[in-house]
Design a protein around this motif. Structure first.
Motif, PDB file in Angstrom:
ATOM      1  N   MET B  93      68.988  89.378  50.483  1.00  0.00           N
ATOM      2  CA  MET B  93      68.579  90.788  50.534  1.00  0.00           C
ATOM      3  C   MET B  93      67.060  90.907  50.584  1.00  0.00           C
ATOM      4  O   MET B  93      66.519  91.741  51.306  1.00  0.00           O
ATOM      5  N   LEU B  94      66.367  90.072  49.821  1.00  0.00           N
ATOM      6  CA  LEU B  94      64.900  90.105  49.841  1.00  0.00           C
ATOM      7  C   LEU B  94      64.379  89.781  51.232  1.00  0.00           C
ATOM      8  O   LEU B  94      63.473  90.428  51.744  1.00  0.00           O
ATOM      9  N   GLU B  95      64.996  88.769  51.846  1.00  0.00           N
ATOM     10  CA  GLU B  95      64.553  88.368  53.175  1.00  0.00           C
ATOM     11  C   GLU B  95      64.733  89.516  54.168  1.00  0.00           C
ATOM     12  O   GLU B  95      63.838  89.800  54.970  1.00  0.00           O
ATOM     13  N   ASP B  96      65.888  90.182  54.100  1.00  0.00           N
ATOM     14  CA  ASP B  96      66.129  91.313  55.006  1.00  0.00           C
ATOM     15  C   ASP B  96      65.119  92.427  54.786  1.00  0.00           C
ATOM     16  O   ASP B  96      64.814  93.189  55.688  1.00  0.00           O
ATOM     17  N   LEU B  97      64.631  92.552  53.559  1.00  0.00           N
ATOM     18  CA  LEU B  97      63.679  93.616  53.252  1.00  0.00           C
ATOM     19  C   LEU B  97      62.237  93.149  53.438  1.00  0.00           C
ATOM     20  O   LEU B  97      61.301  93.793  52.973  1.00  0.00           O
ATOM     21  N   GLY B  98      62.076  92.019  54.085  1.00  0.00           N
ATOM     22  CA  GLY B  98      60.739  91.577  54.451  1.00  0.00           C
ATOM     23  C   GLY B  98      59.949  90.931  53.333  1.00  0.00           C
ATOM     24  O   GLY B  98      58.732  90.844  53.415  1.00  0.00           O
ATOM     25  N   ILE B  99      60.632  90.483  52.284  1.00  0.00           N
ATOM     26  CA  ILE B  99      59.931  89.804  51.188  1.00  0.00           C
ATOM     27  C   ILE B  99      60.308  88.333  51.217  1.00  0.00           C
ATOM     28  O   ILE B  99      61.483  87.992  51.358  1.00  0.00           O
ATOM     29  N   ASN B 100      59.298  87.480  51.119  1.00  0.00           N
ATOM     30  CA  ASN B 100      59.546  86.047  51.205  1.00  0.00           C
ATOM     31  C   ASN B 100      60.475  85.585  50.085  1.00  0.00           C
ATOM     32  O   ASN B 100      60.148  85.727  48.906  1.00  0.00           O
ATOM     33  N   PRO B 101      61.657  85.031  50.436  1.00  0.00           N
ATOM     34  CA  PRO B 101      62.588  84.634  49.366  1.00  0.00           C
ATOM     35  C   PRO B 101      62.055  83.505  48.494  1.00  0.00           C
ATOM     36  O   PRO B 101      62.602  83.228  47.432  1.00  0.00           O
ATOM     37  N   LYS B 102      60.968  82.852  48.934  1.00  0.00           N
ATOM     38  CA  LYS B 102      60.369  81.805  48.082  1.00  0.00           C
ATOM     39  C   LYS B 102      59.731  82.388  46.825  1.00  0.00           C
ATOM     40  O   LYS B 102      59.370  81.658  45.914  1.00  0.00           O
ATOM     41  N   ARG B 103      59.573  83.685  46.789  1.00  0.00           N
ATOM     42  CA  ARG B 103      59.024  84.310  45.584  1.00  0.00           C
ATOM     43  C   ARG B 103      60.044  84.349  44.452  1.00  0.00           C
ATOM     44  O   ARG B 103      59.724  84.676  43.321  1.00  0.00           O
ATOM     45  N   LEU B 104      61.298  84.076  44.792  1.00  0.00           N
ATOM     46  CA  LEU B 104      62.363  84.062  43.784  1.00  0.00           C
ATOM     47  C   LEU B 104      62.876  82.636  43.669  1.00  0.00           C
ATOM     48  O   LEU B 104      63.164  81.994  44.674  1.00  0.00           O
ATOM     49  N   ARG B 105      62.935  82.127  42.453  1.00  0.00           N
ATOM     50  CA  ARG B 105      63.372  80.746  42.291  1.00  0.00           C
ATOM     51  C   ARG B 105      64.314  80.634  41.102  1.00  0.00           C
ATOM     52  O   ARG B 105      64.169  81.357  40.116  1.00  0.00           O
ATOM     53  N   LEU B 106      65.287  79.746  41.248  1.00  0.00           N
ATOM     54  CA  LEU B 106      66.242  79.498  40.169  1.00  0.00           C
ATOM     55  C   LEU B 106      66.112  78.036  39.771  1.00  0.00           C
ATOM     56  O   LEU B 106      66.095  77.158  40.629  1.00  0.00           O
ATOM     57  N   GLU B 107      65.964  77.759  38.488  1.00  0.00           N
ATOM     58  CA  GLU B 107      65.823  76.375  38.016  1.00  0.00           C
ATOM     59  C   GLU B 107      66.726  76.155  36.809  1.00  0.00           C
ATOM     60  O   GLU B 107      66.871  77.041  35.977  1.00  0.00           O
ATOM     61  N   TRP B 108      67.312  74.978  36.732  1.00  0.00           N
ATOM     62  CA  TRP B 108      68.073  74.626  35.534  1.00  0.00           C
ATOM     63  C   TRP B 108      67.175  73.782  34.641  1.00  0.00           C
ATOM     64  O   TRP B 108      66.699  72.731  35.052  1.00  0.00           O
ATOM     65  N   ILE B 109      66.927  74.247  33.418  1.00  0.00           N
ATOM     66  CA  ILE B 109      66.089  73.495  32.483  1.00  0.00           C
ATOM     67  C   ILE B 109      66.817  73.413  31.143  1.00  0.00           C
ATOM     68  O   ILE B 109      67.138  74.450  30.551  1.00  0.00           O
ATOM     69  N   SER B 110      67.097  72.212  30.678  1.00  0.00           N
ATOM     70  CA  SER B 110      67.776  72.087  29.384  1.00  0.00           C
ATOM     71  C   SER B 110      66.743  72.084  28.268  1.00  0.00           C
ATOM     72  O   SER B 110      65.549  71.972  28.511  1.00  0.00           O
ATOM     73  N   SER B 111      67.240  72.176  27.024  1.00  0.00           N
ATOM     74  CA  SER B 111      66.303  72.268  25.909  1.00  0.00           C
ATOM     75  C   SER B 111      65.644  70.923  25.625  1.00  0.00           C
ATOM     76  O   SER B 111      64.745  70.824  24.813  1.00  0.00           O
ATOM     77  N   ALA B 112      66.084  69.868  26.312  1.00  0.00           N
ATOM     78  CA  ALA B 112      65.451  68.556  26.116  1.00  0.00           C
ATOM     79  C   ALA B 112      64.384  68.293  27.172  1.00  0.00           C
ATOM     80  O   ALA B 112      63.744  67.258  27.160  1.00  0.00           O
ATOM     81  N   GLU B 113      64.213  69.254  28.112  1.00  0.00           N
ATOM     82  CA  GLU B 113      63.336  68.995  29.256  1.00  0.00           C
ATOM     83  C   GLU B 113      62.007  69.754  29.170  1.00  0.00           C
ATOM     84  O   GLU B 113      61.706  70.592  30.023  1.00  0.00           O
ATOM     85  N   GLY B 114      61.243  69.462  28.131  1.00  0.00           N
ATOM     86  CA  GLY B 114      59.931  70.106  27.985  1.00  0.00           C
ATOM     87  C   GLY B 114      59.014  69.771  29.147  1.00  0.00           C
ATOM     88  O   GLY B 114      58.281  70.623  29.650  1.00  0.00           O
ATOM     89  N   GLY B 115      59.067  68.505  29.583  1.00  0.00           N
ATOM     90  CA  GLY B 115      58.224  68.068  30.696  1.00  0.00           C
ATOM     91  C   GLY B 115      58.584  68.804  31.968  1.00  0.00           C
ATOM     92  O   GLY B 115      57.715  69.276  32.706  1.00  0.00           O
ATOM     93  N   LYS B 116      59.880  68.932  32.229  1.00  0.00           N
ATOM     94  CA  LYS B 116      60.316  69.633  33.432  1.00  0.00           C
ATOM     95  C   LYS B 116      59.905  71.099  33.377  1.00  0.00           C
ATOM     96  O   LYS B 116      59.488  71.680  34.383  1.00  0.00           O
ATOM     97  N   PHE B 117      60.008  71.680  32.184  1.00  0.00           N
ATOM     98  CA  PHE B 117      59.618  73.082  32.018  1.00  0.00           C
ATOM     99  C   PHE B 117      58.177  73.289  32.477  1.00  0.00           C
ATOM    100  O   PHE B 117      57.887  74.145  33.318  1.00  0.00           O
ATOM    101  N   ALA B 118      57.275  72.464  31.955  1.00  0.00           N
ATOM    102  CA  ALA B 118      55.859  72.605  32.309  1.00  0.00           C
ATOM    103  C   ALA B 118      55.657  72.348  33.798  1.00  0.00           C
ATOM    104  O   ALA B 118      54.902  73.059  34.476  1.00  0.00           O
ATOM    105  N   GLN B 119      56.365  71.355  34.321  1.00  0.00           N
ATOM    106  CA  GLN B 119      56.246  71.008  35.738  1.00  0.00           C
ATOM    107  C   GLN B 119      56.680  72.176  36.629  1.00  0.00           C
ATOM    108  O   GLN B 119      55.992  72.538  37.591  1.00  0.00           O
TER     109      GLN B 119
END
Lengths: 323, 141
Positions: B93-119
């Motif tokens: 929907m964002l793409e159709d409305l002319g907004i770059n979908p790269k502005r929206l991101r989904l990431e899985w981060i577990s509570s053991a992944e402090g390094g990944k969180f910062a990254q």
């Protein structure tokens, strides 16, 4: 005669269905004209814009405006009507939530003109309408398009909203007496119940593994249309229509707009659909397999925002991708 | 600091059970990440309605990041699958409305992944910085 309310009707960018729907209330129209006198109605009478300009401010008691704001003329006229009316009612979905014409906001005006006048059609290709035309009789002026399609409340203050495409007789039978007696709040005529709440079809709690275009699916009567895998806007649509479409086996297309208190109908639908889609055993699938069900939703923007794009959060196409 | 002085504003929705813990761990471990991210704790990533995403963009966010538990780890069994599908729809929907979908991101981060969180926070900030500001407040006519 003088103790009657003075009412007016006006259309902006509209199909004309709203104007006709006023007469759908059958003999109740007699109760309306008993209490009110129609002083301005371009669809049925022959008033001139000067006649409205000559009125005193606030002379008309209620003005029903249907249609969205698409041209400079619409813009100018509704401002004038606001000045001359005590109460303005946004009648129908176009003026309340933007309406079907709002899908034009997915393109800019140049793209729309190009498509309308410069692609193969019965017109002569490449002949574009001019804003100004000098002819022997004088200078003819066509109103220009506004930057994007707008609902009425983006241009003037609206006192009461009455969405519907068009508003149905059962809505009007409630709305007209309330409006004429003056006892109605801004959002009172928008239902808090969704179409699913009033729909007579049976819904089972189950996952929907994929959606089908309606022409590829033979629908069972009595069974929820969304359950059978055809997109139905029922979950995100306000149900003051009492669900006549699903009752006869046609999916809801969302013409009433969102339920009272919700701004973005399309986002609500994405939310609802995200929750009910999905296959059994998806814990063992990878992300590509899970995405398949999302890909089976054809044209989410056009389907979810079919009637309400101009009142969504984003409203019209932005230029973030071009630059 | 970017050359043109643009500092992106990024809304991050953090799921209470995994990603917020990941953020906590990043703090305990003294991981460094930019201050452009504004975190909002939610009970589950699927609590984030597409409306919240649209409203964030409309109210001036340059990017939106949703974080949740890894598939199969959701505290509410299948919340993150729902999120995954919602984000799929919203990106389109964002793409159709002319907004770059790269502005929206989904990431899985577990509570053991402090390094990944910062990254992820560093990557997201750089990505949005590259895309430039999303100015939706422009008033026309």
């Amino acid at each position: 005669m003088s103790d009657k309310l003075k009412i007016g009707f006006y259309w902006c960018a509209a199909c004309g269905g709203c104007e006709i729907s006023v007469l759908d209330i059958d003999d109740m129209i007699l109760d309306v004209v008993e209490k009110a006198e129609i002083v301005f109605w371009p669809c049925a009478m022959d008033p001139k814009y000067e006649d409205v300009e000559k009125m005193d401010d606030g002379e008309m008691d209620i003005v029903f405006v249907n249609g969205s704001i698409r041209s400079d003329e619409n813009h100018e006229m509704v401002k004038l009507l606001r000045q001359k009316a005590k109460k303005v009612v946004a009648y129908g979905s176009c003026s309340s939530i933007g309406g079907l014409f709002g899908l034009g906001n997915l393109y800019d005006n140049d793209e729309l003109m190009e498509y309308g006048y410069n692609t193969p059609s019965t017109d002569k290709d490449g002949v574009m309408p001019l804003d100004d035309n000098m002819v022997p009789e004088g200078d003819l002026h066509l109103p220009g398009l506004t930057h994007h399609v707008r609902p009425l409340d983006e241009v003037i203050d609206v006192d009461v909203y009455l969405p519907g495409c068009p508003p149905l007789p059962n809505q009007l039978e409630e709305a007209f007496p309330a409006l004429l007696s003056g006892e109605v709040g801004k959002y009172d005529l928008i239902s808090q119940k969704s179409v699913c709440d009033v729909c007579p079809l049976e819904r089972e709690e189950k996952k929907i593994p994929r959606l089908y275009p309606i022409q590829e699916k033979k629908l069972e009567a009595e069974e929820c249309i969304l359950d059978q895998g055809v997109l139905c806007m029922g979950p995100a649509t306000s149900g003051m229509c009492d669900g006549p479409c699903p009752e006869v086996g046609h999916p809801c297309i969302g013409c009433n707009g969102p339920v009272r208190g919700v701004k973005d109908q399309g986002a609500r639908m994405a939310s609802a659909l995200g929750s009910v889609l999905g296959a059994e055993g998806e814990e063992r699938m990878d992300e590509d397999e899970i995405s398949e069900v999302v890909k089976s939703v054809r044209d989410p923007t056009g389907s979810f925002y079919r009637f309400s794009l101009p009142t969504s959060y984003l409203r019209y196409k932005r230029r973030d991708l071009h630059e | 600091m970017a050359d043109n002085g643009f500092e992106p504003k990024i809304i991050v929705f953090l799921c209470n059970w995994c990603s917020y813990g990941g953020g906590d761990l990043a703090g305990v471990n003294r991981e460094q990440y930019p201050t452009n991210v504004l975190g909002i704790k939610v009970m589950c990533s699927s609590r984030v309605s597409p409306e919240h995403i649209m409203e964030s963009f409309n109210d001036g966010a340059d990017g939106v990041l949703i974080t949740g538990c890894h598939p199969g780890d959701c505290h509410y069994i299948d919340g993150n699958y729902k999120t995954f599908r919602k984000i799929g729809l919203i990106s389109k929907m964002l793409e159709d409305l002319g907004i770059n979908p790269k502005r929206l991101r989904l990431e899985w981060i577990s509570s053991a992944e402090g390094g990944k969180f910062a990254q992820v926070m560093r990557e997201m900030t750089e990505q949005i910085r590259g895309l430039g500001p999303l100015d939706l407040k422009e008033e026309v006519e």
